[in-house]
Write a protein that holds these residues in place. Structure first.
Motif, PDB file in Angstrom:
ATOM      1  N   LEU B  43      38.027  39.684  47.567  1.00  0.00           N
ATOM      2  CA  LEU B  43      38.604  39.848  46.174  1.00  0.00           C
ATOM      3  C   LEU B  43      39.921  38.750  46.085  1.00  0.00           C
ATOM      4  O   LEU B  43      40.217  38.333  44.897  1.00  0.00           O
ATOM      5  N   VAL B  45      40.261  36.023  47.237  1.00  0.00           N
ATOM      6  CA  VAL B  45      39.869  34.641  46.936  1.00  0.00           C
ATOM      7  C   VAL B  45      39.448  34.405  45.538  1.00  0.00           C
ATOM      8  O   VAL B  45      39.698  33.639  44.855  1.00  0.00           O
ATOM      9  N   THR B  46      38.650  35.473  45.068  1.00  0.00           N
ATOM     10  CA  THR B  46      38.121  35.519  43.501  1.00  0.00           C
ATOM     11  C   THR B  46      39.520  35.304  42.817  1.00  0.00           C
ATOM     12  O   THR B  46      39.393  34.520  41.758  1.00  0.00           O
ATOM     13  N   ILE B  49      41.335  31.818  42.598  1.00  0.00           N
ATOM     14  CA  ILE B  49      40.367  30.792  42.079  1.00  0.00           C
ATOM     15  C   ILE B  49      40.538  31.165  40.530  1.00  0.00           C
ATOM     16  O   ILE B  49      40.685  30.078  39.905  1.00  0.00           O
ATOM     17  N   TYR B  50      40.299  32.379  40.011  1.00  0.00           N
ATOM     18  CA  TYR B  50      40.439  32.385  38.469  1.00  0.00           C
ATOM     19  C   TYR B  50      42.010  32.282  37.930  1.00  0.00           C
ATOM     20  O   TYR B  50      42.052  31.878  36.928  1.00  0.00           O
ATOM     21  N   TRP B  53      42.325  28.670  37.452  1.00  0.00           N
ATOM     22  CA  TRP B  53      41.714  28.409  36.305  1.00  0.00           C
ATOM     23  C   TRP B  53      42.227  28.573  35.214  1.00  0.00           C
ATOM     24  O   TRP B  53      42.424  28.056  34.139  1.00  0.00           O
ATOM     25  N   TYR B  54      42.644  29.999  34.939  1.00  0.00           N
ATOM     26  CA  TYR B  54      43.117  30.481  33.732  1.00  0.00           C
ATOM     27  C   TYR B  54      44.438  31.031  33.811  1.00  0.00           C
ATOM     28  O   TYR B  54      44.907  32.261  33.630  1.00  0.00           O
ATOM     29  N   GLN B 144      38.454  36.336  26.471  1.00  0.00           N
ATOM     30  CA  GLN B 144      37.521  36.181  27.464  1.00  0.00           C
ATOM     31  C   GLN B 144      37.941  36.148  28.903  1.00  0.00           C
ATOM     32  O   GLN B 144      37.531  36.784  29.797  1.00  0.00           O
ATOM     33  N   ASN B 145      38.898  35.331  29.099  1.00  0.00           N
ATOM     34  CA  ASN B 145      39.226  35.050  30.343  1.00  0.00           C
ATOM     35  C   ASN B 145      40.304  36.231  30.883  1.00  0.00           C
ATOM     36  O   ASN B 145      40.248  36.565  31.988  1.00  0.00           O
ATOM     37  N   GLN B 147      39.617  39.173  30.167  1.00  0.00           N
ATOM     38  CA  GLN B 147      38.481  40.213  30.778  1.00  0.00           C
ATOM     39  C   GLN B 147      38.359  39.995  32.225  1.00  0.00           C
ATOM     40  O   GLN B 147      37.963  40.869  33.203  1.00  0.00           O
ATOM     41  N   LEU B 148      38.423  38.648  32.819  1.00  0.00           N
ATOM     42  CA  LEU B 148      38.264  38.472  34.395  1.00  0.00           C
ATOM     43  C   LEU B 148      39.509  39.181  34.904  1.00  0.00           C
ATOM     44  O   LEU B 148      39.155  39.786  35.979  1.00  0.00           O
ATOM     45  N   LEU B 152      39.131  42.084  37.390  1.00  0.00           N
ATOM     46  CA  LEU B 152      39.745  42.117  39.041  1.00  0.00           C
ATOM     47  C   LEU B 152      40.848  43.220  39.371  1.00  0.00           C
ATOM     48  O   LEU B 152      40.921  43.881  40.115  1.00  0.00           O
TER      49      LEU B 152
END
Lengths: 538, 219
Positions: B43, B45-46, B49-50, B53-54, B144-145, B147-148, B152
């Motif tokens: 988790l 790591v995920t 990364i995001y 990016w965002y 949208q982002n 929501q990521l 999480l």
């Protein structure tokens, strides 16, 4: 010659009835519970392979629809990987042998061991539920976004089955690690341990460190599919390739969960049937550890065509090549052990020889596809299928069958019929090669995997492969039959029918529930051949 | 002079002595916690990364968090770790009453944490911050982002809360064992091992709090 008799008290007659088995805490009985369960899943997974090979006899997709075919190869993969290969040697032979080999009464956590079996069975039930509710069609790899958005099949029960079974694997690994650290008999130093234990230890490390990552990944897939959370969904800015990274972070090391225990079995068998101390004991032991460590650094070689950076691909390629070094160390050491050994060609030795040959082919073709350029050419073709079946069936399964035969007298107290066993080992070897060697050629020529129809020019090789599969199937049924037969009618084995070294051969066959009459004290190095050859009963 | 050693009733049949049993269960818990690190590691790591990016969406998402709730919960959990450590000490010295009191305080603090967490979840649900079709977020460009981020947030804190609930179950067992006299001065290892688990769950939160609540505070 004196007549051998079974010992009056052993773990098999220590209580009868279903409760004495289902509530047992004896590692030896739990090993047999696993043996029954994984044998069931092996034949279930195998039945899908039969249907796949039947469909591929003819070029058009005429036996099953394309959708059914997708489900067949998915269920074959899921069941064989997660419910047979990964638990195979650790849960059966490992469970049976780890305490015996270190001179302990049981594993460190016997209740946890039994719980692991129930967790495995629960995971299996979820998978069977997925099967009877229509199956899954994502491939065993569950790639997103297909598995999270598009597929309409029973993805969730199958993913949950894998999630749950993962905990069985984690807890088994944990139990082995603690047992090997804390339960060794007096004098059993790390470098006096049989090499099988080094393999099991390395395998346990992978189980403990890799499996939780798969678990969380499966959970994220489920959350994305059911709750519409986003993790890998490109519409939200998520990245499907991240799923592949997380998935292969476990699933590549999982290959070593399958093959490392087999290597341990082969080390035991080669030493016992060559009557020689194993050549380069420490090298073989450390090679197991090296494979476990390197195995965690190479997952990216599954993503060469998935949009990985050139530099990442180069590094993963170089690291993948490095796995060949400890693997070759093992193969050369087994070969060197055989050199000038007094080799007897008993069934376990035939399987060990089969392992060495087939693993070498599987490993060398692994080097082909570790190279980025060649891999791009054969990605998702039958070349890949042939490569990993050489490792998983030619390697892992051969080692499993060899080990099962080698320790069968210890497990059951009786001998299996030797000539029939040799015959079926030969049948399996021939059938295996006929099944999978043509697939190397098919893949090189460009036949893609996961299709139920193919161009007519591929038919000859496919028919050869299907014919081989039918021979292989017969080869698996024969040991199943005679091993069951031998439980009642086999000759009494005695404590040490092979004249082998190792603590497990010093106790009775079958061993008593507490394993040893008194805690053994180890005073010598492992593999003290040929010193014990005189004690050999012939 | 040789002493006659009577095997303790707490000694399981597979071990030679209590010392070996203690070492085995402590090592077992450490190995288990290692798997937990890898479990949450996927988790983290995920998340990393995001977030890389965002950054704007993650900072904006983080500003929606109830900081007072997160900060209070952090204090509550750290205090519960203290009471847990005191419980282990009470077990070592064989003070049963003190052991039971500290276990009860630890459990109460765990319940306070879960209560505050449930209140937060309710608030986020009411504000349509649960990912899915009903998700709403201002500014619209980051919807949208963001929501990521919230996906999480819910999975990370949800799994953490699940670990808390398991921890409370474990503590109830320990309380039962302390009450019926299974735990003694000679055999207090279960308390020690449960303590390891409790501290681990605490530490996970120590990472979650800044990652989820604090990143957007000063942007």
């Amino acid at each position: 010659m004196r007549t051998l008799v079974l010992p009056p008290h052993h773990y098999l007659n220590d209580g009868y009835g279903i409760k004495s088995w289902l509530l047992t805490r004896d590692h030896k009985r739990i090993a047999l519970l696993y043996l029954a369960a994984i044998t069931f899943f092996f034949f279930l997974g195998g039945s899908f392979a039969v249907l796949i090979r039947l469909e591929l006899v003819t070029p058009p997709g005429d036996l099953v629809s394309d959708e059914t075919y997708n489900k067949l190869f998915t269920m074959h993969g899921v069941i064989m990987v997660f419910f047979f290969l990964i638990p195979s040697i650790p849960s059966t032979l490992g469970n049976f042998l780890v305490p015996l080999m270190i001179g302990a009464k049981d594993l460190a956590f016997p209740k946890l061991n039994l719980a692991s079996w129930y967790i495995y069975v629960l995971g299996g039930l979820f998978t069977i539920y997925a099967l009877v509710t229509g199956g899954v069609d994502t491939g065993w790899t569950f790639y997103t976004p297909y598995s999270t958005v598009s597929s309409t099949t029973s993805v969730i029960p199958a993913a949950m089955g894998i999630f749950i079974t993962g905990f069985s694997s984690i807890l088994t690994g944990l139990n082995f690690i603690v047992t090997i650290h804390r339960m060794r008999a007096p004098g059993m130093t790390w470098f006096r341990m049989p090499l099988f234990l080094w393999s099991i230890y390395a395998t346990s490390l992978i189980m403990v460190l890799g499996t939780p990552v798969l678990a969380i990944t499966m959970l994220l897939v489920a959350a994305e599919r059911v709750l519409h959370f986003g993790f890998f969904d490109p519409a939200l800015g998520g990245d499907p390739v991240l799923f592949q990274h997380l998935f292969w972070f476990y699933s590549h090391p999982a290959v070593y969960i399958m093959v490392l225990p087999s290597m341990g079995v082969v080390s035991e068998i080669v030493a016992a049937f060559c009557r020689k101390q194993i050549f380069g004991y420490k090298f073989v032991a450390f090679a197991s550890m090296a494979i476990a460590v390197l195995g965690f650094l190479v997952w990216g070689h599954h993503l060469y065509v998935a949009g990985e950076s050139v530099y990442a691909a180069m590094i993963f390629s170089a690291l993948s090549f490095m796995v060949a070094i400890p693997s070759a160390v093992k193969v050369f050491n087994w070969t060197a052990t055989m050199y000038k050994g007094s080799i007897s060609w008993k069934t376990p030795m035939l399987y060990a020889m089969g392992f060495i040959g087939l693993f070498t082919i599987g490993g060398l073709t692994g080097l082909f596809i570790a190279a980025v350029g060649f891999d791009v050419h054969v990605t998702d073709t039958y070349f890949i299928i042939a490569h990993f079946h050489y490792i998983m069936v030619g390697g892992a399964l051969m080692g499993y069958l060899g080990g099962l035969h080698y320790w069968w007298p210890k497990i059951s107290g009786r001998l299996y019929p030797e000539s029939l066993a040799k015959l079926s080992a030969g049948i399996i070897f021939l059938g295996f090669n006929l099944t999978f060697f043509p697939q190397f050629i098919l893949g090189y020529l460009g036949m893609p995997r996961r299709y139920h129809a193919y161009p007519p020019e591929f038919q000859v090789l496919n028919v050869l492969s299907s014919a081989g599969a039918s021979i292989l199937g017969v080869g698996y049924l024969i040991p199943m039959a005679y091993l069951m037969w031998s439980l009642r009618y086999g000759k009494i084995a005695g404590a040490n029918p092979w004249g082998a070294s190792g603590l497990e051969w010093t106790t009775t066959s079958p061993p008593p529930t507490e394993n040893f009459a008194e805690t053994p004290i180890v005073t010598e190095e492992p593999y003290t051949y040929p010193l014990r050859a005189e004690a050999h009963l012939g | 002079m040789a002493e006659i050693v009577h095997p303790s009733p707490a000694l399981a049949h597979q071990f030679d002595n209590l010392e070996q049993q203690k070492e085995a269960s402590t090592l077992g818990m450490w190995v288990f916690l290692t798997t937990e690190v890898l479990f949450f590691g996927g988790l983290f790591v995920t998340y990393c990364i995001y977030r890389l990016w965002y950054p704007a969406a993650f900072a904006a998402g983080s500003r929606e968090m109830l900081i007072w709730a997160g900060a209070t919960n952090t204090a509550v959990l750290i205090t519960s770790s203290l009471t847990m450590a005191l419980a282990v000490h009470a077990a070592q010295t064989g003070n049963r009453r003190l052991l039971m009191s500290f276990l009860i305080v630890t459990m109460l603090l765990g319940c306070v944490f879960l209560g505050i967490k449930a209140f937060e979840y309710h608030t986020e649900f009411a504000e349509h911050h649960v990912p899915g079709a009903a998700f709403e977020f201002q500014p619209q460009a980051l919807r949208q982002n963001a929501q990521l981020f919230f996906s999480l947030y819910f999975v990370m804190t949800g799994l953490h809360a699940l670990h808390m609930i398991i921890g409370l179950g474990l503590m109830s067992f320990m309380l039962w064992w302390a009450w019926n006299g299974t735990i003694t001065k000679e055999y207090y290892n279960p308390i020690e091992v449960s303590g390891l688990y409790w501290h681990f769950v605490d530490i996970v939160w120590i990472f979650l709090f800044p990652l989820l609540y604090l990143i957007g505070r000063h942007v």
